[in-house]
Design a protein around this motif. Structure first.
Motif, PDB file in Angstrom:
ATOM      1  N   VAL A 213       0.740  -1.190   0.045  1.00 32.60           N
ATOM      2  CA  VAL A 213       0.073   0.144   0.069  1.00 32.60           C
ATOM      3  C   VAL A 213       0.890   1.324   0.165  1.00 32.60           C
ATOM      4  CG1 VAL A 213      -0.309   0.122   2.606  1.00 32.60           C
ATOM      5  CG2 VAL A 213      -1.952   1.118   1.144  1.00 32.60           C
ATOM      6  N   MET A 214       0.494   2.069  -1.108  1.00 30.37           N
ATOM      7  CA  MET A 214       1.426   3.153  -1.099  1.00 30.37           C
ATOM      8  C   MET A 214       0.541   4.725  -0.886  1.00 30.37           C
ATOM      9  SD  MET A 214       3.775   4.408  -4.200  1.00 30.37           S
ATOM     10  CE  MET A 214       5.621   4.602  -3.809  1.00 30.37           C
ATOM     11  N   ASN A 215       1.275   5.439  -0.174  1.00 32.74           N
ATOM     12  CA  ASN A 215       0.559   6.763   0.165  1.00 32.74           C
ATOM     13  C   ASN A 215       0.742   7.884  -0.887  1.00 32.74           C
ATOM     14  OD1 ASN A 215      -0.712   9.250   1.225  1.00 32.74           O
ATOM     15  ND2 ASN A 215       0.327   9.266   2.893  1.00 32.74           N
ATOM     16  N   LEU A 216      -0.059   8.069  -1.564  1.00 35.02           N
ATOM     17  CA  LEU A 216      -0.285   8.798  -3.026  1.00 35.02           C
ATOM     18  C   LEU A 216      -0.722  10.476  -2.372  1.00 35.02           C
ATOM     19  CD1 LEU A 216      -1.503   6.778  -5.575  1.00 35.02           C
ATOM     20  CD2 LEU A 216       0.869   7.077  -5.221  1.00 35.02           C
ATOM     21  N   GLY A 217      -1.122  10.544  -1.185  1.00 35.86           N
ATOM     22  CA  GLY A 217      -1.635  11.977  -0.683  1.00 35.86           C
ATOM     23  C   GLY A 217      -0.732  12.993  -0.603  1.00 35.86           C
ATOM     24  N   LYS A 218      -1.344  13.930   0.063  1.00 34.39           N
ATOM     25  CA  LYS A 218      -0.305  15.190   0.414  1.00 34.39           C
ATOM     26  C   LYS A 218      -0.050  15.389   1.664  1.00 34.39           C
ATOM     27  CE  LYS A 218      -1.635  17.629  -3.686  1.00 34.39           C
ATOM     28  NZ  LYS A 218      -2.131  18.835  -4.293  1.00 34.39           N
ATOM     29  N   LYS A 219      -0.432  14.309   2.829  1.00 33.14           N
ATOM     30  CA  LYS A 219      -0.089  14.403   4.011  1.00 33.14           C
ATOM     31  C   LYS A 219      -0.050  12.769   4.774  1.00 33.14           C
ATOM     32  CE  LYS A 219      -4.727  14.424   6.025  1.00 33.14           C
ATOM     33  NZ  LYS A 219      -5.659  15.172   7.221  1.00 33.14           N
ATOM     34  N   THR A 220       0.426  12.789   5.723  1.00 33.14           N
ATOM     35  CA  THR A 220       0.707  11.386   6.396  1.00 33.14           C
ATOM     36  C   THR A 220      -0.790  10.760   6.602  1.00 33.14           C
ATOM     37  OG1 THR A 220       2.601  11.960   7.663  1.00 33.14           O
ATOM     38  CG2 THR A 220       1.598  10.169   8.396  1.00 33.14           C
ATOM     39  N   ALA A 221      -1.004   9.552   6.100  1.00 34.05           N
ATOM     40  CA  ALA A 221      -2.222   8.896   6.544  1.00 34.05           C
ATOM     41  C   ALA A 221      -1.838   7.755   7.667  1.00 34.05           C
ATOM     42  CB  ALA A 221      -2.476   8.119   5.076  1.00 34.05           C
ATOM     43  N   LEU A 222      -2.868   7.971   8.561  1.00 30.56           N
ATOM     44  CA  LEU A 222      -2.857   6.945   9.837  1.00 30.56           C
ATOM     45  C   LEU A 222      -3.820   5.692   9.440  1.00 30.56           C
ATOM     46  CD1 LEU A 222      -1.897   6.270  12.340  1.00 30.56           C
ATOM     47  CD2 LEU A 222      -3.575   7.738  13.340  1.00 30.56           C
ATOM     48  N   LEU A 223      -3.122   4.535   9.040  1.00 35.54           N
ATOM     49  CA  LEU A 223      -4.113   3.626   8.494  1.00 35.54           C
ATOM     50  C   LEU A 223      -3.930   2.407   9.737  1.00 35.54           C
ATOM     51  CD1 LEU A 223      -2.563   3.648   5.080  1.00 35.54           C
ATOM     52  CD2 LEU A 223      -4.633   4.340   5.841  1.00 35.54           C
ATOM     53  N   GLY A 224      -4.917   1.309   9.644  1.00 33.57           N
ATOM     54  CA  GLY A 224      -4.945   0.331  10.657  1.00 33.57           C
ATOM     55  C   GLY A 224      -4.383  -1.125   9.964  1.00 33.57           C
ATOM     56  N   ASN A 225      -5.106  -2.132   9.928  1.00 34.11           N
ATOM     57  CA  ASN A 225      -4.668  -3.423   9.515  1.00 34.11           C
ATOM     58  C   ASN A 225      -4.963  -3.811   8.127  1.00 34.11           C
ATOM     59  OD1 ASN A 225      -3.875  -4.478  11.984  1.00 34.11           O
ATOM     60  ND2 ASN A 225      -5.884  -5.324  12.641  1.00 34.11           N
ATOM     61  N   MET A 226      -4.060  -4.243   7.442  1.00 29.11           N
ATOM     62  CA  MET A 226      -4.422  -4.524   6.068  1.00 29.11           C
ATOM     63  C   MET A 226      -4.380  -6.132   6.117  1.00 29.11           C
ATOM     64  SD  MET A 226      -1.992  -3.616   2.578  1.00 29.11           S
ATOM     65  CE  MET A 226      -0.478  -4.550   3.166  1.00 29.11           C
ATOM     66  N   LYS A 227      -5.491  -6.706   5.276  1.00 28.35           N
ATOM     67  CA  LYS A 227      -5.766  -7.957   5.504  1.00 28.35           C
ATOM     68  C   LYS A 227      -6.030  -8.559   4.092  1.00 28.35           C
ATOM     69  CE  LYS A 227      -9.046 -11.571   7.443  1.00 28.35           C
ATOM     70  NZ  LYS A 227     -10.064 -11.983   8.007  1.00 28.35           N
ATOM     71  N   VAL A 228      -5.199  -9.848   3.649  1.00 27.33           N
ATOM     72  CA  VAL A 228      -5.479 -10.060   2.215  1.00 27.33           C
ATOM     73  C   VAL A 228      -6.187 -11.628   2.347  1.00 27.33           C
ATOM     74  CG1 VAL A 228      -4.097 -11.153   0.239  1.00 27.33           C
ATOM     75  CG2 VAL A 228      -3.129  -9.297   1.792  1.00 27.33           C
ATOM     76  N   THR A 229      -7.274 -11.660   1.537  1.00 32.27           N
ATOM     77  CA  THR A 229      -7.859 -13.159   1.534  1.00 32.27           C
ATOM     78  C   THR A 229      -8.059 -13.413   0.034  1.00 32.27           C
ATOM     79  OG1 THR A 229     -10.121 -11.905   1.531  1.00 32.27           O
ATOM     80  CG2 THR A 229      -9.245 -12.766   3.603  1.00 32.27           C
ATOM     81  N   CYS A 230      -7.784 -14.869  -0.423  1.00 36.82           N
ATOM     82  CA  CYS A 230      -7.924 -15.191  -1.786  1.00 36.82           C
ATOM     83  C   CYS A 230      -9.151 -16.254  -1.678  1.00 36.82           C
ATOM     84  CB  CYS A 230      -6.714 -15.633  -2.221  1.00 36.82           C
ATOM     85  SG  CYS A 230      -5.512 -14.521  -1.994  1.00 36.82           S
ATOM     86  N   GLY A 231     -10.138 -16.357  -3.043  1.00 36.53           N
ATOM     87  CA  GLY A 231     -11.210 -17.094  -3.310  1.00 36.53           C
ATOM     88  C   GLY A 231     -10.893 -18.519  -2.618  1.00 36.53           C
ATOM     89  N   ASP A 232     -10.361 -19.457  -3.530  1.00 32.76           N
ATOM     90  CA  ASP A 232     -10.170 -20.898  -3.421  1.00 32.76           C
ATOM     91  C   ASP A 232      -8.638 -21.008  -3.070  1.00 32.76           C
ATOM     92  OD1 ASP A 232     -12.746 -21.646  -3.666  1.00 32.76           O
ATOM     93  OD2 ASP A 232     -12.564 -21.458  -6.016  1.00 32.76           O
ATOM     94  N   ALA A 233      -8.061 -20.440  -1.993  1.00 38.97           N
ATOM     95  CA  ALA A 233      -6.742 -20.865  -1.689  1.00 38.97           C
ATOM     96  C   ALA A 233      -6.520 -20.490  -0.176  1.00 38.97           C
ATOM     97  CB  ALA A 233      -5.829 -19.517  -2.369  1.00 38.97           C
ATOM     98  N   GLU A 234      -5.745 -21.272   0.093  1.00 40.05           N
ATOM     99  CA  GLU A 234      -5.521 -21.161   1.741  1.00 40.05           C
ATOM    100  C   GLU A 234      -4.544 -19.865   1.906  1.00 40.05           C
ATOM    101  OE1 GLU A 234      -2.778 -23.658   4.857  1.00 40.05           O
ATOM    102  OE2 GLU A 234      -4.293 -24.807   3.485  1.00 40.05           O
TER     103      GLU A 234
END
Length: 169
Positions: free
Chosen positions: A66-87
């Motif tokens: 994830v890349m910040n393209l904005g003009k100020k600092t972004a305070l972000l929480g959790n990033m979660k990745v899920t895939c359909g038919d995959a573990e």
């Protein structure tokens, strides 16, 4: 619509309606409206390198960022990745404050169970300027190849010359 340089917050906006009724009496109706200005983080969710072709039943690393393209600092929480038919494992990471132009990477392991297209959803949680929970979601698509036949994984003893165990005397 406000100027992009406006600071997020709550601003009172006073409006007065002046009118004359049927009897010719002048009336003023004043209202205060609260204008809420908030700024959404401007981020891009993508792969930081080509993940390449994936193979069924084989562990593969997903190079997500994830890349910040904005003009100020972004305070972000959790990033979660899920895939359909995959573990998927090692698929949650806390991003935190992300400075302008900076990035956060997450490398979850994915074991696809079907060949063909595999859609992976990346969900990024954050709290907006008014303490409301929000999410940003992006779907990243991959291609999964069929697994080779089992004999390619474990060729076994076929075609091997017999082993001479020597004579027992």
């Amino acid at each position: 619509i406000v100027n992009v340089s406006a600071t997020p917050g709550a601003y009172p906006l006073k409006l007065s309606f002046v009118y004359t009724d049927e009897q010719g009496h002048r009336a003023v109706d004043a209202q205060v409206i609260t204008l809420l200005i908030y700024q959404l983080p401007q981020v891009e969710i993508s792969f930081y390198r080509d993940p390449g072709m994936m193979m069924m039943y084989q562990p593969n690393m997903l190079p997500v960022q994830v890349m910040n393209l904005g003009k100020k600092t972004a305070l972000l929480g959790n990033m979660k990745v899920t895939c359909g038919d995959a573990e998927v494992s090692s698929n949650i990471g806390l991003v935190g404050p992300l400075d302008v132009g900076m990035y956060f990477t997450l490398d979850p392991m994915v074991v696809p169970s079907q060949a063909g297209a595999l859609d992976c959803e990346v969900v990024l949680n954050y709290t907006d300027d008014f303490n409301q929970a929000r999410t940003i979601s992006q779907v990243l698509s991959l291609e999964v190849m069929d697994a080779p036949p089992p004999e390619e994984f474990n060729p076994g003893m076929e075609g091997m010359p017999p082993v001479d165990m020597g004579s027992q005397a």
